[in-house]
Design an enzyme around this catalytic site. Structure first.
Site, short mmCIF file in Angstrom:
data_model
loop_
_atom_site.label_atom_id
_atom_site.label_comp_id
_atom_site.label_asym_id
_atom_site.label_seq_id
_atom_site.Cartn_x
_atom_site.Cartn_y
_atom_site.Cartn_z
N GLY A 64 0.85 -1.19 0.00
CA GLY A 64 0.00 0.00 0.00
C GLY A 64 0.87 1.22 0.00
O GLY A 64 2.08 1.13 -0.19
N GLY A 65 0.25 2.37 0.22
CA GLY A 65 0.97 3.62 0.19
C GLY A 65 2.06 3.67 1.24
O GLY A 65 3.08 4.34 1.08
N LYS B 9 5.53 -4.86 8.58
CA LYS B 9 5.15 -3.76 7.69
C LYS B 9 6.36 -2.84 7.55
O LYS B 9 6.84 -2.28 8.53
CB LYS B 9 3.96 -3.02 8.34
N ASP C 226 -9.70 5.88 11.56
CA ASP C 226 -9.71 5.23 10.25
C ASP C 226 -10.35 3.84 10.36
O ASP C 226 -9.80 2.85 9.90
CB ASP C 226 -8.28 5.14 9.69
#
Ligand SMILES: *[C@@H]1O[C@H](CO)[C@@H](O)[C@H](O)[C@H]1NC(C)=O
Ligand SMILES: *[C@@H]1O[C@H](CO)[C@@H](O)[C@H](O)[C@H]1NC(C)=O
Ligand SMILES: *[C@@H]1O[C@H](CO)[C@@H](O)[C@H](O)[C@H]1NC(C)=O
Ligand SMILES: *[C@@H]1O[C@H](CO)[C@@H](O)[C@H](O)[C@H]1NC(C)=O
Ligand SMILES: *[C@@H]1O[C@H](CO)[C@@H](O)[C@H](O)[C@H]1NC(C)=O
Ligand SMILES: *[C@@H]1O[C@H](CO)[C@@H](O)[C@H](O)[C@H]1NC(C)=O
Ligand SMILES: *[C@@H]1O[C@H](CO)[C@@H](O)[C@H](O)[C@H]1NC(C)=O
Ligand SMILES: *[C@@H]1O[C@H](CO)[C@@H](O)[C@H](O)[C@H]1NC(C)=O
Length: 771
Positions: free
Chosen positions: A477-478, A496, A593
């Site tokens: 992802g970003g 991550k 989020d």
């Protein structure tokens, strides 16, 4: 002779107290000045905790023991570790690891020494054999703010030693406080024991997974890191017993026990009494004249319907208690336990067993048993002399915490940071301030203070991910890439790796570590460690086998669809996690989020909320904050009006998730006709008009109980109210969902849907439905 036992039949209150993460765990690598990862935990150097002694290392390079056992601290005179007690009136679990090796001067296997903790004498004239020895003790903290683990060698040529220490506060409901415990002996019932949880420490002797699987014998459970041994070597008439196992979901909390009392793999296996047998008995070797706490774990994973019968649980042959009448087993597959105190008197064996109650045909079973010796508080050691030492440590710690807090507030208040809008998580920033953000790396002394316990060397991460092998990549992802990694102890983790830190993503990285090292909960994904060496930004989390909730709704990765019951259970878990996030720490935290890709599922489909990169402490002053973040489709309409983020913004986003769960559709459906573009608006309209059947996931058609649906829809409407104050709080959301689940009938085995399913009864294969 039957008696009422002390067991914890807890009400809704217990659900709240089971919402608990391990606070302030301390893992110490003794005799070493470096950190080491063992059993998925970072063990830190013992320099700050030991009162003396010297560090030694195993020079025998052919030792095959894990590295934690390669060093030790030895004590040639009475010395101690002093550790902080963070919560009053609860229990601290202390686990001591011993492995005797030879140093230049000493042969540690010849050593004899005593160990006491906080005045409780744990070991005396103790010698460690050839194997690794692990001792475990629960001590009451009382009002104390620190406690001592004291080592006394029998003489200076025979030093005391220890290789590693684990210490953490246990969840508050581990032991039922303030009640008398029934007490028995080989002769039968004797007086109740009062003040058990204030006057005694518990020295673990046996911890048994009855009917367990061989493969779990060396595993450490994931809540308190315990090992559970199999029962087969203790059973005296195994021909009367059958191993049973269950692969559905357990209903933790419903009969009182939580995952902290015993992990699912213990409650999911049992030994059942065979039909033509009278009893099964287990024999445990014990000391004469000692007193034990016996905790028997039960969970009816065998019956297919609730019974009103009971069976007998007995200790020696003159004492038994009934287990089962519907006040105790109130829900199937819901764990509970029974505690009692047993005096061994002149016996060197303790017999426990299960048997059928005459006239009843309820099946007898046992899932687990723990036996702990009660230690009386012998004498109080003088703690005042060495107070200085600990005070210094406390000051340093307080200093670091305050410093990090100042940094963090700095981020939110002053330093608005730049971030590019290319973020493939569809995370958007509606506006952002223009000040440049200060890179933490410019001051090398600051970053490592984030959370020492969780810091992991880069080389360990390289090892775990095989140098970031692309084959192990599970997401992108970003923020960078996510890899599946395996630690040296075999534990799987998700790694991550952010793009190299030149500012971009750095605040999210810091926030995530801040939040997750401050707060732990079984429904929040836990952080295993992080690395910020060489401007890397790497976060390591527990591995969530089954991916995101979204994958199971309309992703294409899994061809298993979730039942309504299972969807509700997942939502309840996520709601619990969010409730804890909002209220579990002094300054509530807003997630900001919440979405279906941030709710992850582990191998047992237990849901955990993830991704705290843009979370915020609730009490931070609103003024001056103009950056609003979140994801399209989940955004609180109040953002647009007041530019204000509140806990109710999370509730709104969670309401959108509930709609996704019901309809199994993307939040922003680019392929939908115009009116359906925003799922929340579209669903609200349909609910209002009363034609929900048009929007429900066709897969669920005909499987949802109407009352359950009605409660669910009302909840969705309340969560999606335009005004934050009209929305419920997360605990209300959780309770409504539990209420909705209550109406959902248990799975009907005869229905067409489930007929051919050989898998877990809660999971339905899509192929079964389509024909
Ligand atoms: C070194 O360790 C190995 C394996 O544990 C053992 O067999 C050997 O005897 C040890 N050597 C010495 C000198 O202790
Ligand atoms: C300690 O144990 C050893 C071996 O069992 C025994 O010979 C010795 O007498 C004991 N010492 C004390 C002080 O009890
Ligand atoms: C239990 O403790 C309370 C106060 O701590 C004391 O008053 C009481 O006598 C104790 N009971 C027993 C049976 O020791
Ligand atoms: C139960 O399972 C264990 C380990 O898997 C096995 O050793 C044992 O023989 C089994 N016992 C019975 C009664 O089936
Ligand atoms: C058991 O305890 C009693 C009283 O506490 C004591 O008199 C007796 O000698 C002890 N017996 C043994 C075998 O230790
Ligand atoms: C268990 O069953 C045996 C007979 O199989 C019996 O002799 C024994 O007394 C029973 N034990 C208990 C505690 O009921
Ligand atoms: C035994 O089980 C049957 C059905 O499983 C039940 O109808 C009966 O009432 C039970 N109790 C007794 C004492 O037989
Ligand atoms: C042990 O007992 C002493 C005095 O009897 C008391 O002051 C102390 O608080 C007790 N320690 C614990 C851990 O209960």
């Amino acid at each position: 002779m039957a008696s009422t036992l002390c067991f914890s039949l807890l009400t809704l209150l217990s659900l709240v107290s089971s919402l608990y993460g391990l606070p302030d765990p301390l893992f110490i690598n003794c005799g070493s000045n470096s950190n080491i990862i063992f059993s998925g935990q970072t063990f830190v150097s013992d320099d700050n905790y030991a009162s003396g002694g010297s560090a030694v290392e195993n020079l025998n390079t052919s030792s095959s023991k894990p590295p934690i056992y390669h060093t030790a601290r030895i004590f040639t005179k009475k010395s101690w570790y002093e550790l902080p007690a963070n919560e009053p009136n609860t229990f601290v679990l202390i686990r001591l690891h011993f492995f005797a090796f030879s140093t230049k001067k000493f042969k540690l296997s010849d050593s004899r020494f005593a160990v006491s903790v906080s005045g409780f004498s744990l070991l005396s004239n103790f010698s460690v054999g050839d194997a690794i020895e692990i001792k475990e003790l629960f001590i009451p903290t009382g009002a104390k703010t620190s406690y001592r683990i004291e080592f006394t060698p029998s003489d200076p040529s025979s030093p005391a030693f220890v290789n590693a220490i684990e210490a953490f506060t246990t969840p508050a409901n581990m032991f039922t406080q303030g009640v008398p415990f029934p007490r028995s002996s080989p002769a039968g019932k004797i007086d109740d024991l009062h003040n058990l949880t204030s006057d005694y420490a518990f020295n673990l002797i046996y911890r048994i997974d009855v009917g367990g699987l061989q493969t779990t014998e060396d595993e450490r459970d994931t809540t308190l890191g315990r090992k559970w041994k199999l029962d087969d070597s203790f059973i005296s008439n195994s021909e009367g017993a059958t191993n049973k196992s269950f692969d559905g979901l357990l209903k933790y909390g419903d009969n009182g026990a939580t995952e902290y009392h015993a992990p699912a793999y213990v409650y999911k296996t049992a030994k059942q009494l065979n039909i033509n047998s009278f009893n099964i008995t287990w024999n445990f070797g014990v000391k004469k004249n000692a007193t034990y706490l016996v905790r028997a774990h039960f969970c009816d994973v065998i019956s297919t319907s609730l019974s009103h019968e009971a069976f007998r649980f007995f200790i020696y042959s003159h004492f038994s208690a009934n287990i089962g009448p519907s006040d105790r087993v109130i829900v199937l597959a819901a764990p509970f336990f029974v505690d009692m105190v047993v005096d061994s008197v002149e016996s060197q064996f303790m017999n426990i067993g299960i048997g059928a109650t005459p006239g009843s045909n309820y099946t007898a079973f046992l899932n687990g048993v723990e036996i702990m010796e009660l230690l009386k508080n012998s004498s109080e050691i003088d703690q005042e002399n060495e107070r200085k030492n600990i005070n210094t440590i406390v000051l340093i710690v307080v200093g670091c915490v305050a410093f990090v807090l100042i940094l963090l507030i700095g981020f939110f208040m002053g330093k608005k940071y730049q971030e590019k809008l290319i973020n493939q998580r569809s995370q958007v920033m509606l506006s952002y301030g223009g000040d440049s953000y200060t890179d933490l790396d410019t001051d090398p002394s600051t970053a490592p203070h984030l959370s020492l316990n969780l810091k992991i060397p880069f080389r360990d991460i390289l090892k775990a991910t095989k140098n970031f092998d692309e084959k192990l990549m599970i997401g992108q992802g970003g923020f960078g890439k996510v890899y599946k990694g395996t630690l040296s102890n075999g534990r799987n983790v998700a790694v991550k790796r952010g793009g190299k830190g030149h500012g971009q993503g750095r605040p999210e990285f810091v926030t995530e570590i801040m939040v997750l090292s401050k707060i732990r909960h079984r429904h929040l994904v836990s952080l295993v460690g992080y690395c910020d060496e060489k401007s890397e930004m790497i976060l390591m989390y527990e591995f969530m086998e089954k991916g995101t909730l979204q994958d199971h709704l309309y992703g294409n990765e899994y061809n298993l669809k979730l039942s309504w019951e299972q969807r509700l259970e997942i939502c309840i878990s996520a709601a619990r996690g969010l409730h804890y996030l909002h209220t579990g720490s002094k300054d509530g935290i807003i997630h900001r989020d919440v979405k279906s890709t941030n709710i992850l599922l582990n191998d047992l489909y237990v849901a955990k909320v993830a991704d705290f990169g843009i979370s915020r402490f609730d009490n931070v002053d609103e003024s001056g904050i103009s950056d609003i973040k979140g994801s399209f489709g989940y955004m609180d309409p109040e953002y647009a009006i007041y530019m204000k983020v509140t806990q109710k913004s999370d509730v709104y986003a969670f309401g959108v998730v509930l709609v996704e769960v019901l309809c199994a559709r993307p939040v922003i459906g680019h392929n939908f006709p115009d009116k359906e573009v925003n799922l929340a608006d579209w669903a609200k309209k349909h609910i209002k008009c009363g034609n929900v059947e048009n929007i429900i996931d066709p897969f669920l058609m005909g499987t949802i109980n109407m009352d359950s649906l009605r409660i669910f829809l009302t909840l969705v409407e309340r969560c999606l109210k335009d005004l934050g104050e009209e929305r419920p709080t997360m605990i209300e959301v959780q309770r409504d969902l539990e209420y909705a689940l209550g109406f959902q009938q248990p799975v009907d085995d005869d229905s067409e849907f489930y007929k051919n399913s050989t898998i877990n009864q809660h999971i339905i294969a899509v192929s079964d439905v389509s024909d």
